[in-house]
Design a protein around this motif. Structure first.
Motif, mmCIF file in Angstrom:
data_model
loop_
_atom_site.group_PDB
_atom_site.id
_atom_site.type_symbol
_atom_site.label_atom_id
_atom_site.label_comp_id
_atom_site.label_asym_id
_atom_site.label_seq_id
_atom_site.Cartn_x
_atom_site.Cartn_y
_atom_site.Cartn_z
ATOM 1 N N SER A 1 24.821 40.940 60.458
ATOM 2 C CA SER A 1 25.898 41.767 61.022
ATOM 3 C C SER A 1 25.637 42.247 62.443
ATOM 4 C CB SER A 1 26.128 42.989 60.129
ATOM 5 O OG SER A 1 24.927 43.703 59.961
ATOM 6 N N THR A 2 24.440 42.030 63.001
ATOM 7 C CA THR A 2 24.159 42.479 64.372
ATOM 8 C C THR A 2 23.465 41.370 65.136
ATOM 9 O OG1 THR A 2 21.954 43.368 63.942
ATOM 10 C CG2 THR A 2 23.825 44.825 63.516
ATOM 11 N N ASP A 3 23.372 41.552 66.452
ATOM 12 C CA ASP A 3 22.715 40.580 67.321
ATOM 13 C C ASP A 3 21.269 40.978 67.617
ATOM 14 O OD1 ASP A 3 24.911 38.907 67.642
ATOM 15 O OD2 ASP A 3 25.795 40.241 69.141
ATOM 16 N N MET A 4 20.730 41.936 66.849
ATOM 17 C CA MET A 4 19.355 42.387 67.090
ATOM 18 C C MET A 4 18.393 41.242 66.798
ATOM 19 S SD MET A 4 19.583 46.213 65.455
ATOM 20 C CE MET A 4 17.829 46.506 65.725
ATOM 21 N N GLU A 5 17.265 41.245 67.507
ATOM 22 C CA GLU A 5 16.329 40.124 67.429
ATOM 23 C C GLU A 5 15.800 39.911 66.012
ATOM 24 O OE1 GLU A 5 12.161 38.635 69.551
ATOM 25 O OE2 GLU A 5 13.238 40.389 70.312
ATOM 26 N N GLU A 6 15.447 41.023 65.324
ATOM 27 C CA GLU A 6 14.896 40.876 63.970
ATOM 28 C C GLU A 6 15.949 40.346 62.998
ATOM 29 O OE1 GLU A 6 15.688 45.356 64.647
ATOM 30 O OE2 GLU A 6 14.930 43.599 65.746
ATOM 31 N N GLN A 7 17.216 40.730 63.232
ATOM 32 C CA GLN A 7 18.307 40.232 62.390
ATOM 33 C C GLN A 7 18.518 38.736 62.625
ATOM 34 O OE1 GLN A 7 20.496 41.394 60.130
ATOM 35 N NE2 GLN A 7 20.097 43.578 60.089
ATOM 36 N N LEU A 8 18.448 38.328 63.895
ATOM 37 C CA LEU A 8 18.642 36.913 64.207
ATOM 38 C C LEU A 8 17.507 36.068 63.644
ATOM 39 C CD1 LEU A 8 19.953 37.106 67.896
ATOM 40 C CD2 LEU A 8 21.252 36.856 65.772
ATOM 41 N N THR A 9 16.291 36.624 63.630
ATOM 42 C CA THR A 9 15.163 35.914 63.019
ATOM 43 C C THR A 9 15.431 35.702 61.531
ATOM 44 O OG1 THR A 9 13.643 36.927 64.600
ATOM 45 C CG2 THR A 9 12.672 35.997 62.606
ATOM 46 N N SER A 10 15.931 36.755 60.853
ATOM 47 C CA SER A 10 16.303 36.656 59.443
ATOM 48 C C SER A 10 17.424 35.645 59.248
ATOM 49 C CB SER A 10 16.737 38.034 58.932
ATOM 50 O OG SER A 10 17.316 37.937 57.651
ATOM 51 N N PHE A 11 18.363 35.629 60.186
ATOM 52 C CA PHE A 11 19.509 34.709 60.104
ATOM 53 C C PHE A 11 19.039 33.251 60.097
ATOM 54 C CE2 PHE A 11 22.622 32.241 62.660
ATOM 55 C CZ PHE A 11 23.686 32.264 61.776
ATOM 56 N N HIS A 12 18.177 32.913 61.041
ATOM 57 C CA HIS A 12 17.681 31.528 61.115
ATOM 58 C C HIS A 12 16.786 31.205 59.923
ATOM 59 C CE1 HIS A 12 19.495 30.928 64.983
ATOM 60 N NE2 HIS A 12 18.847 31.958 65.510
ATOM 61 N N ALA B 1 29.685 44.509 43.620
ATOM 62 C CA ALA B 1 30.469 44.448 44.867
ATOM 63 C C ALA B 1 30.902 45.843 45.294
ATOM 64 C CB ALA B 1 31.672 43.542 44.687
ATOM 65 N N SER B 2 31.257 46.681 44.311
ATOM 66 C CA SER B 2 31.630 48.065 44.623
ATOM 67 C C SER B 2 30.453 48.817 45.226
ATOM 68 C CB SER B 2 32.100 48.773 43.355
ATOM 69 O OG SER B 2 33.250 48.145 42.827
ATOM 70 N N LEU B 3 29.258 48.569 44.702
ATOM 71 C CA LEU B 3 28.063 49.200 45.265
ATOM 72 C C LEU B 3 27.809 48.737 46.695
ATOM 73 C CD1 LEU B 3 25.676 48.997 42.160
ATOM 74 C CD2 LEU B 3 26.866 51.021 43.041
ATOM 75 N N ALA B 4 28.066 47.434 46.944
ATOM 76 C CA ALA B 4 27.894 46.908 48.303
ATOM 77 C C ALA B 4 28.876 47.555 49.269
ATOM 78 C CB ALA B 4 28.080 45.386 48.293
ATOM 79 N N GLN B 5 30.113 47.787 48.802
ATOM 80 C CA GLN B 5 31.114 48.440 49.654
ATOM 81 C C GLN B 5 30.728 49.881 49.945
ATOM 82 O OE1 GLN B 5 35.259 47.636 48.845
ATOM 83 N NE2 GLN B 5 35.823 49.750 49.318
ATOM 84 N N GLU B 6 30.210 50.566 48.940
ATOM 85 C CA GLU B 6 29.769 51.939 49.160
ATOM 86 C C GLU B 6 28.600 52.004 50.134
ATOM 87 O OE1 GLU B 6 31.014 54.929 48.309
ATOM 88 O OE2 GLU B 6 32.692 53.635 47.765
ATOM 89 N N GLU B 7 27.761 50.971 50.074
ATOM 90 C CA GLU B 7 26.647 50.889 51.030
ATOM 91 C C GLU B 7 27.194 50.744 52.450
ATOM 92 O OE1 GLU B 7 22.849 47.981 52.114
ATOM 93 O OE2 GLU B 7 24.022 47.640 50.288
ATOM 94 N N SER C 1 26.173 41.359 49.142
ATOM 95 C CA SER C 1 26.449 42.018 50.429
ATOM 96 C C SER C 1 26.517 41.016 51.581
ATOM 97 C CB SER C 1 25.385 43.071 50.719
ATOM 98 O OG SER C 1 24.116 42.476 50.877
ATOM 99 N N ARG C 2 25.811 39.878 51.443
ATOM 100 C CA ARG C 2 25.890 38.836 52.475
ATOM 101 C C ARG C 2 27.197 38.049 52.350
ATOM 102 N NH1 ARG C 2 23.665 40.441 56.376
ATOM 103 N NH2 ARG C 2 24.067 42.345 55.210
#
Length: 552
Positions: free
Chosen positions: A36-47, A151-157, A106-107
């Motif tokens: 959900s973000t362009d942060m470096e650690e998130q992009l590492t997780s993405f790849h 899914a409801s728990l993910a939305q609340e998150e 959530s993904r």
């Protein structure tokens, strides 16, 4: 005849109906990943997610790769805003995918409605979704109940995360922390210290935009002027009405900042609304270097409000709102001294075929002498000559306000008037009286008797006379109560504008007239009353060229 005994035969399935999977070939499996973000650690997780699921699918002998779908730096609140997700759904509809594997609910989606809705659609197509973390396969029985809860728990998150972000931003606002969108902020760049710095060549254009607007140009006219002079906007884009209006109304150009002018209604729809008092706003004065001074900025805001609040003066107008026109300055300034209705430019054709522009009371044009018996038709040439004569009388040839006039103004300003007069109440009463007059005019009813018509005329005359008396009191009061700062500002503004004009100002100039004159009343055939913006009132003789003044 003997009765044949009924027999029930069960036909075994050849394909498992509950799963829709084919037994004699590999399943076409696709993976879906999202951060959900362009942060470096998130992009590492993405790849890492993409690599992991690609390897997982290729290692399973029962699976074959049907594609990897991934959305980078995008929120999971809405599926429609995720291009690769929607592309995957289209491929499922075309029968190219049998199974989708993803890390977690959530993904896949943080919106409960999206999660359950798309799972049902995919299931109807015979496509399953495998949520690895929760160990849920949507093609299995009772999976939907568990999915809905999770899914409801993910939305609340998501709601909780959104609330934390909002609280963080609001705390930063209260501490005076400001972030600038330099990609939209013409005239500024980010300095080495992180603060906005003025770009001189762009700042010159910003000041010109403000001056052109006060000189009477519309936002469209300003945009056309800038484009025709090949002055680029940000990133080489062309100017538009919207970009000009954004510059004219943005408080950042006078060095101030207003935070939380808009807000997001909820994290699911992400709809942005204008903050009209639902949430507090933070105003930071003198936050950074200004491009335009505060007086110029305030003058533009006042002019913008005036143009936006114009009301119709012609019964032929469909809506209640009038339309500002920059074509002729006198359309805004010239009014009838007898009924108070604005004037309109009309072109007459003479017997010899020549055209002659004249200005006439709109009331008189629409209704003849029915409601305004004493209006004057003024030819444009005579009007222009008289107006410029009044300006030259009030301002010396070297374009500096005479000292005698300045002294007279300041003396008048210091006079004490009756402080019990409620000017606001008077102005509201004047507006009400004019509205009643316009109702009679626009009613255009057919009278059954002369007495009824005479009664309406008398009522309109009484209302109009009362409005004139009140307006005279208001004008006199305002002239006496101008503050010294206001008068000084007005005089300086006029002097600066006159200094920027060509040496010969005998020729009529719409921009000059807008800058120096507030109102012009046509009192009779040869006389104008001109109200200047610096507070002075001037009686000007007009040498008319029109012969038929009352019968047109």
């Amino acid at each position: 005849m003997a009765r044949i005994e009924r027999e029930i035969i069960v036909i075994p399935p050849t394909i498992t109906a509950t799963t829709g999977y084919r037994e004699h070939r590999q399943l076409r499996v696709a993976s879906y990943s999202r951060v959900s973000t362009d942060m470096e650690e998130q992009l590492t997780s993405f790849h890492a997610q993409k690599s992991y699921y690609t390897e997982l699918i290729l290692k399973n002998p029962s699976w074959t790769m049907a594609g990897t779908y991934a959305d980078e730096g995008i929120s999971g609140a809405s599926a429609e805003k995720r291009p690769d997700f929607m592309k995957m759904i289209r491929h499922c509809k075309k029968g190219k995918i049998d199974l989708i594997i993803t890390k977690s609910i959530s993904r896949f989606a943080r919106n409960t409605l999206d999660s359950v809705g798309y799972v049902r659609k995919l299931k109807a197509m015979g496509v399953g979704v495998l949520f690895e973390k929760e160990n849920i396969n949507t093609m299995e029985e009772n999976s939907e109940v568990i999915l809905t809860i999770l899914a409801s728990l993910a939305q609340e998150e998501l709601n909780s995360l959104s609330m934390n972000v909002k609280m963080g931003k609001r705390m930063a606002m209260k501490e005076g922390k400001v972030s600038f969108q330099y990609s939209r902020l013409y005239g500024y760049r980010k300095g080495f210290d992180g603060q906005p710095k003025v770009i001189p060549e762009q700042a010159e254009q910003v000041i010109r935009i403000y001056q052109m607007y006060l000189a009477g140009k519309t936002t469209r006219g300003i945009a056309n002027h800038l484009n025709s002079n090949h002055i680029p906007f940000l990133k080489g884009k062309s100017w538009s009405e919207g970009t000009v209006r954004y510059i004219l109304t943005n408080e950042k150009y006078c060095g101030d900042v207003i935070l939380q002018k808009t807000y997001v209604t909820d994290p699911i729809s992400k709809k942005v609304k204008q903050n009209n008092g639902e949430l507090p706003k933070i105003f930071i004065k003198n936050n950074h270097e200004a491009i335009v001074n505060r007086e110029l900025f305030d003058a533009v805001q006042g002019e913008h409000t005036r143009r936006s609040s114009k009301r119709k003066i012609c019964s032929a107008t469909v809506t209640e709102n009038g339309k500002y026109s920059s074509l002729y300055a006198l359309s805004e300034l010239l009014i009838c001294g007898h009924c108070g209705t604005p004037y309109r430019r009309v072109v007459w054709t003479k017997r010899n075929g020549d055209k002659q522009p004249v200005w006439r009371c709109i009331n008189r044009i629409q209704h003849g002498t029915k409601y305004c018996t004493d209006s004057v038709t003024a030819d444009e040439e005579s009007l222009h000559r008289a107006i410029m004569g009044a300006i030259l009388t009030s301002y010396t040839p070297d374009k500096v306000v005479p000292m005698a006039l300045t002294k007279e103004l300041r003396n008048a300003m210091r006079k004490q008037a009756d402080s019990t007069i409620d000017i606001g109440q008077m102005e509201r009463q004047i507006a009400s009286l004019i509205e009643q007059v316009m109702e009679i005019i626009q009613g255009d009813k057919h009278y059954e008797s002369l007495e009824e018509e005479f009664s309406d005329r008398e009522r309109m005359k009484t209302l109009s006379d009362e409005a004139k008396v009140l307006q005279t009191v208001v004008d006199d009061y305002k002239a006496l109560h101008q503050s010294e700062e206001d008068i000084a500002t007005s005089l300086v503004a006029v002097e600066e504008y006159l200094a920027s004009q060509p040496q010969d100002i005998l020729e009529y100039n719409d921009s000059l007239v807008r800058q120096t004159i507030h109102t012009i009343k046509v009192m009779d055939v040869n006389r104008l009353t001109i109200y200047f913006r610096n507070g002075t009132i001037h009686e000007q003789i007009m040498a008319q060229k029109v012969r038929r003044l009352h019968k047109q």
